[in-house]
Design a protein around this motif. Structure first.
Motif, PDB file in Angstrom:
ATOM      1  N   VAL A   1       0.934  -1.101   0.006  1.00  0.00           N
ATOM      2  CA  VAL A   1      -0.059  -0.130  -0.031  1.00  0.00           C
ATOM      3  C   VAL A   1       0.771   1.254   0.096  1.00  0.00           C
ATOM      4  CG1 VAL A   1      -1.786  -1.182   1.337  1.00  0.00           C
ATOM      5  CG2 VAL A   1      -0.190   0.084   2.483  1.00  0.00           C
ATOM      6  N   ASP A   2       0.359   2.271  -0.367  1.00  0.00           N
ATOM      7  CA  ASP A   2       0.895   3.665  -0.354  1.00  0.00           C
ATOM      8  C   ASP A   2       0.815   4.327   1.193  1.00  0.00           C
ATOM      9  OD1 ASP A   2       1.762   6.281  -0.655  1.00  0.00           O
ATOM     10  OD2 ASP A   2       0.298   6.834  -2.127  1.00  0.00           O
ATOM     11  N   CYS A   3       1.881   4.267   1.800  1.00  0.00           N
ATOM     12  CA  CYS A   3       1.527   4.722   3.229  1.00  0.00           C
ATOM     13  C   CYS A   3       1.317   6.051   3.247  1.00  0.00           C
ATOM     14  CB  CYS A   3       2.753   4.437   3.927  1.00  0.00           C
ATOM     15  SG  CYS A   3       3.230   2.770   4.327  1.00  0.00           S
ATOM     16  N   SER A   4       1.515   6.894   2.280  1.00  0.00           N
ATOM     17  CA  SER A   4       1.025   8.431   2.495  1.00  0.00           C
ATOM     18  C   SER A   4      -0.477   8.578   2.265  1.00  0.00           C
ATOM     19  CB  SER A   4       1.497   9.145   1.250  1.00  0.00           C
ATOM     20  OG  SER A   4       1.018   8.635   0.085  1.00  0.00           O
ATOM     21  N   ALA A   5      -1.255   7.607   2.099  1.00  0.00           N
ATOM     22  CA  ALA A   5      -2.743   7.514   2.223  1.00  0.00           C
ATOM     23  C   ALA A   5      -3.233   6.875   3.475  1.00  0.00           C
ATOM     24  CB  ALA A   5      -3.273   6.805   0.773  1.00  0.00           C
ATOM     25  N   ILE A   6      -2.446   6.439   4.154  1.00  0.00           N
ATOM     26  CA  ILE A   6      -2.865   5.651   5.307  1.00  0.00           C
ATOM     27  C   ILE A   6      -3.132   6.367   6.440  1.00  0.00           C
ATOM     28  CG2 ILE A   6      -2.368   3.703   7.174  1.00  0.00           C
ATOM     29  CD1 ILE A   6      -2.711   2.778   4.352  1.00  0.00           C
ATOM     30  N   THR A   7      -4.324   6.564   7.336  1.00  0.00           N
ATOM     31  CA  THR A   7      -4.464   7.073   8.616  1.00  0.00           C
ATOM     32  C   THR A   7      -4.779   5.970   9.709  1.00  0.00           C
ATOM     33  OG1 THR A   7      -7.046   6.949   8.374  1.00  0.00           O
ATOM     34  CG2 THR A   7      -5.587   8.980   7.288  1.00  0.00           C
ATOM     35  N   ASN A   8      -4.691   6.518  10.894  1.00  0.00           N
ATOM     36  CA  ASN A   8      -5.007   5.730  11.834  1.00  0.00           C
ATOM     37  C   ASN A   8      -6.365   4.922  11.912  1.00  0.00           C
ATOM     38  OD1 ASN A   8      -2.560   6.406  13.220  1.00  0.00           O
ATOM     39  ND2 ASN A   8      -3.849   7.848  14.530  1.00  0.00           N
ATOM     40  N   ALA A   9      -7.394   5.442  10.954  1.00  0.00           N
ATOM     41  CA  ALA A   9      -8.580   4.765  10.891  1.00  0.00           C
ATOM     42  C   ALA A   9      -8.533   3.780   9.925  1.00  0.00           C
ATOM     43  CB  ALA A   9      -9.660   5.728  10.723  1.00  0.00           C
ATOM     44  N   THR A  10      -7.572   3.536   8.885  1.00  0.00           N
ATOM     45  CA  THR A  10      -7.295   3.005   7.760  1.00  0.00           C
ATOM     46  C   THR A  10      -7.139   1.446   7.929  1.00  0.00           C
ATOM     47  OG1 THR A  10      -6.285   4.658   6.349  1.00  0.00           O
ATOM     48  CG2 THR A  10      -6.355   2.534   5.472  1.00  0.00           C
ATOM     49  N   ALA A  11      -8.127   0.602   7.500  1.00  0.00           N
ATOM     50  CA  ALA A  11      -8.187  -0.992   7.844  1.00  0.00           C
ATOM     51  C   ALA A  11      -6.875  -1.407   7.298  1.00  0.00           C
ATOM     52  CB  ALA A  11      -9.181  -1.399   6.964  1.00  0.00           C
ATOM     53  N   PHE A  12      -6.507  -2.428   8.008  1.00  0.00           N
ATOM     54  CA  PHE A  12      -5.255  -3.013   7.575  1.00  0.00           C
ATOM     55  C   PHE A  12      -5.513  -3.779   6.432  1.00  0.00           C
ATOM     56  CE2 PHE A  12      -4.066  -3.874  12.193  1.00  0.00           C
ATOM     57  CZ  PHE A  12      -3.579  -2.624  12.454  1.00  0.00           C
ATOM     58  N   GLN A  13      -4.458  -4.111   5.443  1.00  0.00           N
ATOM     59  CA  GLN A  13      -4.541  -4.898   4.177  1.00  0.00           C
ATOM     60  C   GLN A  13      -3.860  -6.165   4.249  1.00  0.00           C
ATOM     61  OE1 GLN A  13      -6.281  -4.941   1.186  1.00  0.00           O
ATOM     62  NE2 GLN A  13      -5.701  -2.778   0.686  1.00  0.00           N
ATOM     63  N   PRO A  14      -4.882  -7.185   4.195  1.00  0.00           N
ATOM     64  CA  PRO A  14      -4.150  -8.438   4.310  1.00  0.00           C
ATOM     65  C   PRO A  14      -3.721  -9.042   2.799  1.00  0.00           C
ATOM     66  CG  PRO A  14      -6.718  -8.685   4.564  1.00  0.00           C
ATOM     67  CD  PRO A  14      -6.404  -7.185   4.624  1.00  0.00           C
ATOM     68  N   SER A  15      -2.968  -9.855   2.794  1.00  0.00           N
ATOM     69  CA  SER A  15      -2.271 -10.312   1.757  1.00  0.00           C
ATOM     70  C   SER A  15      -3.209 -11.672   1.131  1.00  0.00           C
ATOM     71  CB  SER A  15      -0.884 -10.638   1.554  1.00  0.00           C
ATOM     72  OG  SER A  15      -0.618 -11.669   2.544  1.00  0.00           O
ATOM     73  N   PHE A  16      -3.137 -12.095  -0.106  1.00  0.00           N
ATOM     74  CA  PHE A  16      -3.719 -13.353  -0.801  1.00  0.00           C
ATOM     75  C   PHE A  16      -2.346 -14.030  -1.526  1.00  0.00           C
ATOM     76  CE2 PHE A  16      -5.287 -15.706  -4.152  1.00  0.00           C
ATOM     77  CZ  PHE A  16      -6.148 -16.557  -3.614  1.00  0.00           C
ATOM     78  N   PRO A  17      -1.979 -15.255  -1.176  1.00  0.00           N
ATOM     79  CA  PRO A  17      -2.880 -16.157  -0.604  1.00  0.00           C
ATOM     80  C   PRO A  17      -2.916 -16.551   0.915  1.00  0.00           C
ATOM     81  CG  PRO A  17      -1.337 -17.496  -1.821  1.00  0.00           C
ATOM     82  CD  PRO A  17      -1.186 -16.119  -1.856  1.00  0.00           C
ATOM     83  N   GLY A  18      -2.175 -15.597   1.569  1.00  0.00           N
ATOM     84  CA  GLY A  18      -2.086 -16.008   3.032  1.00  0.00           C
ATOM     85  C   GLY A  18      -3.075 -16.443   3.846  1.00  0.00           C
ATOM     86  N   GLY A  19      -4.405 -15.827   3.295  1.00  0.00           N
ATOM     87  CA  GLY A  19      -5.746 -16.158   4.075  1.00  0.00           C
ATOM     88  C   GLY A  19      -6.242 -17.381   3.494  1.00  0.00           C
ATOM     89  N   CYS A  20      -5.842 -17.964   2.644  1.00  0.00           N
ATOM     90  CA  CYS A  20      -6.358 -19.320   2.270  1.00  0.00           C
ATOM     91  C   CYS A  20      -6.241 -20.389   3.468  1.00  0.00           C
ATOM     92  CB  CYS A  20      -5.776 -19.705   1.009  1.00  0.00           C
ATOM     93  SG  CYS A  20      -6.334 -21.522   0.485  1.00  0.00           S
ATOM     94  N   PRO A  21      -7.126 -21.073   3.969  1.00  0.00           N
ATOM     95  CA  PRO A  21      -7.117 -21.947   4.985  1.00  0.00           C
ATOM     96  C   PRO A  21      -6.111 -23.189   4.819  1.00  0.00           C
ATOM     97  CG  PRO A  21      -9.341 -21.865   4.405  1.00  0.00           C
ATOM     98  CD  PRO A  21      -8.466 -20.866   3.565  1.00  0.00           C
ATOM     99  N   PHE A  22      -5.962 -23.461   3.335  1.00  0.00           N
ATOM    100  CA  PHE A  22      -5.316 -24.556   3.030  1.00  0.00           C
ATOM    101  C   PHE A  22      -3.956 -24.536   2.861  1.00  0.00           C
ATOM    102  CE2 PHE A  22      -9.897 -24.638   1.237  1.00  0.00           C
ATOM    103  CZ  PHE A  22     -10.402 -25.511   2.580  1.00  0.00           C
TER     104      PHE A  22
END
Length: 485
Positions: free
Chosen positions: A291-312
């Motif tokens: 992500v572009d950190c210049s656009a991040i605030t304390n209220a910006t949701a975290f950005q998970p990666s794929f396929p890290g979230g795949c349970p398999f």
């Protein structure tokens, strides 16, 4: 797969109301492509009994189940996911109506994927009929449930040893060499009886056979998702694929259509049911992947990666240092990348095998970062390893590189050696690792207590006792793991 066909698939998703917004990095263009330009399209057909396949996967991967290690054959997996004949008929009729010559259609052995090569003019006519697409197409269905038998939660274990650093790890240039990794993770005395990621895994597992899969089109360097699908379909079609597969790939989860992500994850489940361990690096951007950190605030949701979230898959984070070993990221980090990729998926629910381990961390976390991540999502990474300052040789020149593209192959190499040992005593390979890791394997890991999955502005989850979204369950100790397997 061309950029046009990628866009066509995306438009189809939007047309069927499964696209909520344009993914980051995407734009709509009105420029017409030549009508005679040829494109190849991949169409996913609804898999008939994927839930049953998942049940089988968890049974053969649960060390406490009577079927543990009794993996399915290629044909058994294909039979479980083969679409119902009415789905196949509906797809054929749709293609015929669109003007596609059915005799030219290519299908996977399970018939759950259809590939067609057509001119742009025909593809455009087909996309105009998407609102009438039969329900057999994968993008009209949500994900399958992720049921599994309840596994016991990790208990207490040793933290990282603080003894002498192996002499092999005192490299004058600060490199993490294969000799250092063998000594530090205690597998230097084990001899098998049989770019960054490739050089690492081959250096650690020799003489264990290594196969390199290279996919993608050089003319389209950013078209990674389509290359990933091609790899998955090719591997599923192999009669005897490798027992351990390590891939250094990560993208923003939000940038990938959810149904497309599900079908890719389903393909990995099919590999797991056949006894194959699929390992991915968790990413190098901490909780704010790519992500572009210049656009991040304390209220910006975290950005998970794929396929890290795949349970398999087994997701691998990154560590650095020796006394003590610590996560990459945080105030004491010296690595040249921001932080070990970590987080919670917004696409995939948390599987039962990690329920208690993750719940324990969330209890300690309390209300910190509430609203910035999906607390009920699949959490990652699962395990970690050294990832900083690996020597790479390119055209005779040596330079240092870092990232989970290094730690993933380190873990894959250790799993390959554990499989080698199991085979030598008459046992099958470890297969899908996570149910075993969270119920028994964690006892052979070193708990990492220092570091942070640092994203933008130093925000991120902190390492802690037990599982954490920084280094997962910890780093491997081969000798301990060998006793456990």
């Amino acid at each position: 797969m061309s950029s046009f066909s990628t866009l066509l698939a995306f438009v189809a998703l939007c047309t069927t109301a499964f696209c909520r917004s344009i993914p980051n990095g995407w734009d709509f263009y009105n420029t017409d492509s030549p009508p005679d330009h040829v494109v190849t399209l991949h169409i996913g057909v609804k898999q008939q009994s994927f839930d049953k396949l998942v049940d089988n996967l968890y049974e053969v991967s649960d060390p406490d189940h009577e079927r543990y290690g009794q993996y399915l054959s290629k044909e058994e997996v294909e039979n479980l996911v083969r679409p119902h004949h009415t789905s196949l008929d509906a797809v054929d009729q749709w293609l015929k109506h669109a003007g596609v010559d059915i005799s030219s259609v290519e299908r996977t052995p399970a018939k759950d994927w259809v590939s067609i090569t057509v001119p742009v003019s025909l593809a455009e006519n087909s996309s105009g009929q998407v609102q009438h697409v039969p329900s057999s197409f994968h993008w009209t269905h949500g994900r399958s449930s992720l049921s599994s038998s309840l596994l016991k939660a990790p208990g207490s274990r040793e933290t990282v040893p603080s003894g002498p650093v192996p002499q092999s790890c005192n490299d004058p240039d600060g490199f993490i060499t294969p000799a250092c990794l063998r000594d530090f993770y205690h597998f230097s005395n084990y001899v098998p009886k049989t770019e960054l990621d490739v050089e690492t895994i081959m250096a650690l597992t020799h003489p264990t056979p290594v196969e390199v899969y290279s996919v993608g089109q050089s003319a389209e360097p950013d078209n990674q998702n389509e290359a990933f699908l091609s790899w998955a379909l090719f591997t599923l079609n192999q009669t005897n694929p490798p027992s351990v597969i390590s891939t250094s790939f990560a993208d923003n989860e939000v940038d990938i259509p959810i149904d497309y992500a599900n079908r890719l994850c389903n393909a990995i489940a099919q590999l797991g049911a056949r006894g194959i361990s699929v390992i991915f690096g968790s990413g190098d951007g901490g909780v704010d992947n790519n992500v572009d950190c210049s656009a991040i605030t304390n209220a910006t949701a975290f950005q998970p990666s794929f396929p890290g979230g795949c349970p398999f898959i087994t997701s691998v984070g990154g560590t650095q240092g020796f006394n003590p070993e610590r996560a990459v990221g945080g105030p004491n980090s010296t690595a040249n990348y921001r932080g070990s990729g970590a987080g919670f998926s917004n696409y995939f629910p948390r599987p039962k095998y990690q329920d208690e381990a993750v719940a324990a961390y969330l209890k300690k976390l309390g209300t910190k970062y509430t609203g910035l991540f999906n607390a009920t999502g699949r959490a990652f990474p699962d395990i970690s390893a050294q990832s900083s300052n690996f020597p790479i040789i390119d055209n005779g020149e040596v330079f240092a590189d870092s990232g989970t593209s290094a730690s993933g192959p380190v873990v894959a190499a250790i799993i390959s050696l554990l499989n080698d040992y199991r085979l030598s005593i008459g046992k099958p390979p470890l297969g899908f690792l996570n149910p075993w890791l969270y119920s028994k394997g964690f006892e052979g890991l070193n708990d990492i207590l220092i570091g942070r999955s640092e994203g933008c502005d130093e925000r991120g989850f902190d390492a802690s006792t037990g599982w954490d979204p920084v280094t997962g369950l910890g780093t491997p100790d081969f000798v301990k793991l060998q006793k456990l397997v």
